[in-house]
Structure formats: C-alpha cells, structure tokens
Design an enzyme around this catalytic site. Structure first.
Site, short mmCIF file in Angstrom:
data_model
loop_
_atom_site.label_atom_id
_atom_site.label_comp_id
_atom_site.label_asym_id
_atom_site.label_seq_id
_atom_site.Cartn_x
_atom_site.Cartn_y
_atom_site.Cartn_z
CG HIS A 1 -5.97 1.79 5.27
ND1 HIS A 1 -5.50 2.72 6.17
CD2 HIS A 1 -4.95 0.91 5.07
CE1 HIS A 1 -4.25 2.41 6.50
NE2 HIS A 1 -3.89 1.32 5.85
CG ASN B 1 -1.79 1.21 1.34
OD1 ASN B 1 -1.81 2.03 0.43
ND2 ASN B 1 -2.50 1.34 2.44
CD1 TRP B 2 3.54 1.06 -2.75
CD2 TRP B 2 3.36 2.02 -4.77
NE1 TRP B 2 4.19 0.25 -3.65
CE2 TRP B 2 4.09 0.81 -4.90
CE3 TRP B 2 3.12 2.78 -5.91
CZ2 TRP B 2 4.59 0.36 -6.13
CZ3 TRP B 2 3.62 2.34 -7.14
CH2 TRP B 2 4.35 1.14 -7.24
N GLY C 1 4.93 1.29 4.77
CA GLY C 1 6.23 1.95 4.62
C GLY C 1 7.29 1.09 3.93
CD GLU D 1 -3.30 -2.37 7.48
OE1 GLU D 1 -2.23 -2.59 6.91
OE2 GLU D 1 -3.84 -1.26 7.47
P1 13P Z 1 2.94 0.27 7.73
O1 13P Z 1 3.45 -1.02 7.12
O2 13P Z 1 3.75 1.46 7.33
O3 13P Z 1 2.77 0.13 9.20
O4 13P Z 1 1.49 0.52 7.13
C1 13P Z 1 0.55 -0.48 7.26
C2 13P Z 1 -0.61 -0.11 6.47
O5 13P Z 1 -1.38 0.77 6.85
C3 13P Z 1 -0.82 -0.83 5.19
O6 13P Z 1 -2.10 -0.62 4.70
#
Ligand code: 13P
Length: 260
Positions: free
Chosen positions: A99, A14-15, A241, A171
């Site tokens: 999200h 996820n960019w 990230g 998440e």
């Molecule tokens: P990180 O991997 O930067 O914690 O982000 C997770 C995310 O929100 C992916 O959708």
C-alpha cells in the site's frame, strides 16, 4: 458457483488505523446482518492486526473474508514488533501488500514488497498487491514506468504457477482521500492504467496473466463506485474512508451487485 475469478467482483474495505477491537467487532456484526450472501461478490475487510484473531472467530466466511493490512516476510525470528504471514495463516484469506502508505510512510521498497508477496503466497494468503503513481510522477509523465516497475518488482518472486493466487490493486496515490489535494481519478484515467497493468501481466505471464483480478482504489464512495466498477478490466474496488461508514460500504456492495 462462479469459478471464473474475473467474473467475480471484489469489494475490499481497508480500515487502516481505525476502530478499536470492540468497535471493529460491532461493525462486523452489523455488516454481517445487513449483507445478503452475494455469490459472485467477495466482500473483504482489512481491520488492524490486533482485531484479526477475534474477528476471525466471529466472521461468517461464506459472507465476508478477512484481510491483513500488512505482514512480515520472515516466518519467525528476532523482528521485534512484526507479525508474520505464517502467524496470520488460517486467520486471514487475503493481505494488502505494498500500500502506498507503507511505501511512503514506512519506506517499503519493491524488494520488501516482493518478499512480502512471496511470503503471503507461501502461507496460503492471497496478496492484494497495491501499485500506483504519486502526483508528481504523473505530472512528469512517469505513470507507465512506475506501474510497470512496481508490478514487475512486486511480482518478481511469483512464478507462472502462482500468478493465479494474486490480486492487483491500482491506487494512484494522488486519488487517495487522505492525500493533501486529493483529486478524483476519471474512469478514463483508470481505464488507461488498468489496460497497462493487464498488458504488463500478459507480457510477464502470458495467458496466465490474463486471469489476474485488478481492483481500483482512491476516494471510492457510493456515488462513484458504479462508474469505476464499469471501467473495462476492473474487477472490484479497494475502499478506504467510505468503508468505515457501514451504510456507505453496504451501498457500494449493492452497487456492485447492480452494475456487474
Ligand atoms: P480512500 O478510499 O479513503 O481514498 O482510501 C483508499 C485506500 O488507500 C484504500 O486502500
């Protein structure tokens, strides 16, 4: 060919709001070159909406699939600034929906999420429905309720015949790297949440619910990817990230090949 969705591994980058169209194109070019074609791993990247159309002409869909980070639930009309799933149809195979950044920054509630999930399916796009509790919800012992509510709310328009078209991503908001005091989720915490998700899916859909892939996301990087990928019931990762750094993302894909 691997037909069992649960034997597949999904690695999703996820960019978020990063990369210009040009940068995204260069990244994709390098990723395509760096990556062998692993049959049992679906590698998916989610660029900004503006980059999706040009990248869809560039991508080799046998190797990498595209996901939208969002979409609107109505197909057309007076909705200034929105992009509909009907417009995304044919350009992306997947869409991230619900999200936590959309829920908490853009105030999307379960009703909105539910409509978006239905609109994605209607337009032949696989929704990756994100659910997860905040830090304070966890502190107050509300994790199980939040998971159940977000899951049943987000899926409330999805019938038995369509549940096989959905992917769930767990998440926990407190584990996302951009959270103020982000903490790593332990594999045991992930296992507990995923077990609850699987139980809820079974309660809602019976046997059909057993085949829904469940991903984990939250500060995933090359050094912890293997541990999360071997948590029972986890079918893949949603990476923020670390997916912006090509060598790290490739490393995570190779870890998936090694451990799954
Ligand atoms: P990180 O991997 O930067 O914690 O982000 C997770 C995310 O929100 C992916 O959708």
């Amino acid at each position: 060919m691997c037909y069992n969705k649960l034997m597949k591994t999904y690695i999703v980058g996820n960019w978020k709001l990063n990369f210009t169209v040009g940068e995204a194109s260069i990244y994709l070019h390098k990723l395509l070159k760096a990556m062998p074609n692993y049959r049992d791993i679906d590698v998916i990247v989610a660029p900004s909406t503006i980059a999706l159309q040009p990248l869809s002409l560039q991508v080799d869909r046998h190797k990498i699939k595209l996901a939208a980070q969002n979409g609107f639930y109505r197909d057309y009309g007076a909705f200034t600034g929105e992009t509909s799933f009907s417009q995304l149809r044919g350009i992306v195979d997947y869409a991230i929906i619900g999200h936590s950044e959309r829920r908490y920054i853009f105030r999307e509630d379960d009703k909105m999420v539910m409509r978006k999930v239905a609109a994605a399916i209607r337009n032949k796009i696989t929704p990756i429905l994100c659910i997860g509790e905040t830090e304070s919800e966890r502190t107050f012992g509300e994790t199980a309720d939040v998971i159940r509510d977000q899951l049943s709310g987000g899926l409330s328009e999805v019938g038995d015949d369509d549940i096989d078209k959905v992917i769930i991503a767990y998440e926990p908001v407190w584990a996302i790297s951009s959270a103020k005091s982000a903490k790593l989720a332990t594999p045991d915490e992930v296992a507990d949440a995923v077990a609850l998700i699987r139980k809820t899916l079974k309660d809602l859909y019976g046997k059909a619910g057993e085949n829904v892939p469940v991903l984990f996301g939250g500060s995933v990087n090359p050094s912890n990817a293997g541990a999360y990928l071997t948590v029972p019931g986890v079918n893949g990762l949603l990476v923020g990230g670390s997916s912006l750094i090509l060598s790290e993302f490739v490393d995570i894909i190779e870890t998936a090949k090694r451990v799954r």
